[in-house]
Write a protein that holds these residues in place. Structure first.
Motif, mmCIF file in Angstrom:
data_model
loop_
_atom_site.group_PDB
_atom_site.id
_atom_site.type_symbol
_atom_site.label_atom_id
_atom_site.label_comp_id
_atom_site.label_asym_id
_atom_site.label_seq_id
_atom_site.Cartn_x
_atom_site.Cartn_y
_atom_site.Cartn_z
ATOM 1 N N ASN A 31 0.878 -1.100 -0.081
ATOM 2 C CA ASN A 31 0.117 -0.057 0.108
ATOM 3 C C ASN A 31 0.728 1.310 0.149
ATOM 4 N N PHE A 33 0.478 5.637 -0.230
ATOM 5 C CA PHE A 33 -0.857 6.622 0.030
ATOM 6 C C PHE A 33 -0.116 8.147 -0.173
ATOM 7 N N TYR A 35 -0.935 12.056 0.715
ATOM 8 C CA TYR A 35 -1.874 13.213 1.480
ATOM 9 C C TYR A 35 -1.373 14.744 1.057
ATOM 10 N N LEU A 43 -4.527 15.864 7.799
ATOM 11 C CA LEU A 43 -3.764 15.148 6.639
ATOM 12 C C LEU A 43 -5.213 14.757 5.778
ATOM 13 N N PHE A 48 -4.614 6.630 -3.086
ATOM 14 C CA PHE A 48 -3.863 5.575 -2.807
ATOM 15 C C PHE A 48 -3.775 4.307 -3.463
ATOM 16 N N TYR A 50 -3.310 0.079 -3.952
ATOM 17 C CA TYR A 50 -2.959 -1.405 -3.117
ATOM 18 C C TYR A 50 -1.981 -2.167 -3.851
ATOM 19 N N LEU A 90 2.757 14.633 1.846
ATOM 20 C CA LEU A 90 3.011 13.593 2.482
ATOM 21 C C LEU A 90 2.926 12.421 1.688
ATOM 22 N N ARG A 97 -2.972 -4.256 6.273
ATOM 23 C CA ARG A 97 -3.403 -4.467 7.632
ATOM 24 C C ARG A 97 -2.451 -4.193 8.651
ATOM 25 N N ARG A 98 -1.448 -3.293 8.151
ATOM 26 C CA ARG A 98 -0.445 -2.758 9.245
ATOM 27 C C ARG A 98 -0.469 -1.181 9.130
ATOM 28 N N ARG A 99 0.054 -0.517 10.033
ATOM 29 C CA ARG A 99 0.224 0.760 10.070
ATOM 30 C C ARG A 99 1.164 1.530 9.161
ATOM 31 N N GLN A 100 0.741 2.958 8.803
ATOM 32 C CA GLN A 100 1.681 3.380 7.880
ATOM 33 C C GLN A 100 2.920 4.025 8.418
ATOM 34 N N PHE A 102 5.727 7.087 7.098
ATOM 35 C CA PHE A 102 5.499 8.355 6.510
ATOM 36 C C PHE A 102 6.831 8.823 5.742
ATOM 37 N N GLY A 103 7.092 9.444 4.699
ATOM 38 C CA GLY A 103 7.996 10.199 4.089
ATOM 39 C C GLY A 103 8.376 11.469 4.779
ATOM 40 N N PRO A 104 9.378 12.167 4.541
ATOM 41 C CA PRO A 104 9.679 13.614 5.324
ATOM 42 C C PRO A 104 8.748 14.654 4.736
ATOM 43 N N LEU B 34 -4.719 5.182 16.223
ATOM 44 C CA LEU B 34 -3.293 5.644 16.359
ATOM 45 C C LEU B 34 -2.952 7.026 16.684
ATOM 46 N N TYR B 36 0.268 9.878 16.307
ATOM 47 C CA TYR B 36 1.648 10.170 15.976
ATOM 48 C C TYR B 36 2.098 11.487 16.226
ATOM 49 N N LYS B 41 8.604 17.419 9.934
ATOM 50 C CA LYS B 41 9.057 16.445 9.080
ATOM 51 C C LYS B 41 8.106 15.260 9.105
ATOM 52 N N ALA B 42 8.316 14.076 8.611
ATOM 53 C CA ALA B 42 7.329 13.051 8.771
ATOM 54 C C ALA B 42 6.835 12.797 10.154
ATOM 55 N N PRO B 43 5.402 12.406 10.183
ATOM 56 C CA PRO B 43 4.964 11.811 11.376
ATOM 57 C C PRO B 43 5.609 10.891 12.076
ATOM 58 N N MET B 48 -0.469 2.534 18.966
ATOM 59 C CA MET B 48 -1.561 2.228 18.614
ATOM 60 C C MET B 48 -2.365 1.218 19.355
ATOM 61 N N GLU B 92 -8.462 3.629 12.243
ATOM 62 C CA GLU B 92 -8.564 2.761 11.037
ATOM 63 C C GLU B 92 -9.793 2.080 11.386
ATOM 64 N N GLY B 98 -10.295 -5.816 3.675
ATOM 65 C CA GLY B 98 -9.174 -6.174 4.382
ATOM 66 C C GLY B 98 -8.087 -4.952 4.460
ATOM 67 N N TYR B 100 -6.669 -1.117 5.340
ATOM 68 C CA TYR B 100 -7.014 -0.056 6.403
ATOM 69 C C TYR B 100 -6.814 1.195 5.834
ATOM 70 N N PHE B 104 -7.753 10.810 9.448
ATOM 71 C CA PHE B 104 -7.002 11.546 10.519
ATOM 72 C C PHE B 104 -8.076 12.840 11.148
#
Lengths: 111, 114
Positions: A31, A33, A35, A43, A48, A50, A90, A97-100, A102-104, B34, B36, B41-43, B48, B92, B98, B100, B104
């Protein structure tokens, strides 16, 4: 350690220019994304993806398109940049099914 | 439509103060919440939360979820100037496919003065 990189930290473009923002992740995540983040608005999801060549519109896709030709790379394209697209962009990636992660971010200014 | 509301939107405190940030949500098929932290910069991921009533803790930061009240709080004790940041809450849902896609909140901007 997961790494998400974006091609530029700061970018200045003129109204009407075509703008490419690149995002690369090195963890084989399915995945990805894009933003945009504006003060007071949080955000907001633009697009996005898949999987390679798959894309889905987010909440604010107007004025943007995306490309995912390779799994590790997700590009955001502004076909004709406008001043209201001045923002922080971003990129994020995640396994299913896991958290994201992020890039800078890329701070884009359109003049 | 899924909705995440954070409060306050901004907060200014002095070093040593304790702060509590709030996040409330409306989402179908809740999976997780979640937190953050975002500096310039990046989050970066903090916590969680999936189960109600179980506190997660990392140093001076802690967070807890209340599924009955559809909310979460993030506590920071003995704040330091390095805690100055935007704190983002995301929820989420579990979608049919399936995957997520988080929603935000607008974030809470915390400024800690020395």
């Amino acid at each position: 350690d997961v790494k998400v990189t974006q091609s530029s930290r700061y970018l200045v473009k003129r109204t009407g220019e075509k703008v490419f923002l690149e995002c690369v992740q090195d963890m084989d995540h399915e995945n990805m994304f894009w933003y945009r983040q504006d003060p007071g608005l949080g955000l907001r999801l633009i697009y996005f993806s898949y999987d390679v060549k798959m894309k889905e519109k987010g909440d604010i896709p107007e004025g943007y398109s995306v490309s995912r030709e390779k799994k590790e790379r997700f590009s955001l394209i502004l076909e004709s940049a406008s001043t209201n697209q001045t923002s922080m962009y971003l990129c994020a990636s995640s396994p299913p099914r896991r958290r994201q992660y992020f890039g800078p971010g890329t701070r884009l200014t359109v003049t | 439509e899924d909705k995440v509301v954070q409060s306050p939107l901004s907060l200014v405190v002095h070093e040593g103060d304790t702060v509590t940030l709030n996040c409330s949500y409306e989402v179908t098929n809740f999976r997780s919440l979640l937190w953050y932290k975002q500096e310039k910069k990046a989050p970066t991921f903090l916590f969680m939360l999936t189960s109600s009533g179980i506190e997660k803790k990392s140093g001076r930061l802690s967070s807890i979820l209340d599924k009955k009240e559809l909310s979460s709080i993030l506590n920071i004790t003995a704040t330091q100037t390095g805690d100055s940041a935007i704190y983002l809450c995301a929820v989420e849902p579990l979608s049919a496919g399936g995957s997520y896609i988080p929603t935000f909140g607008r974030g809470t901007s915390l400024i800690v003065h020395p």
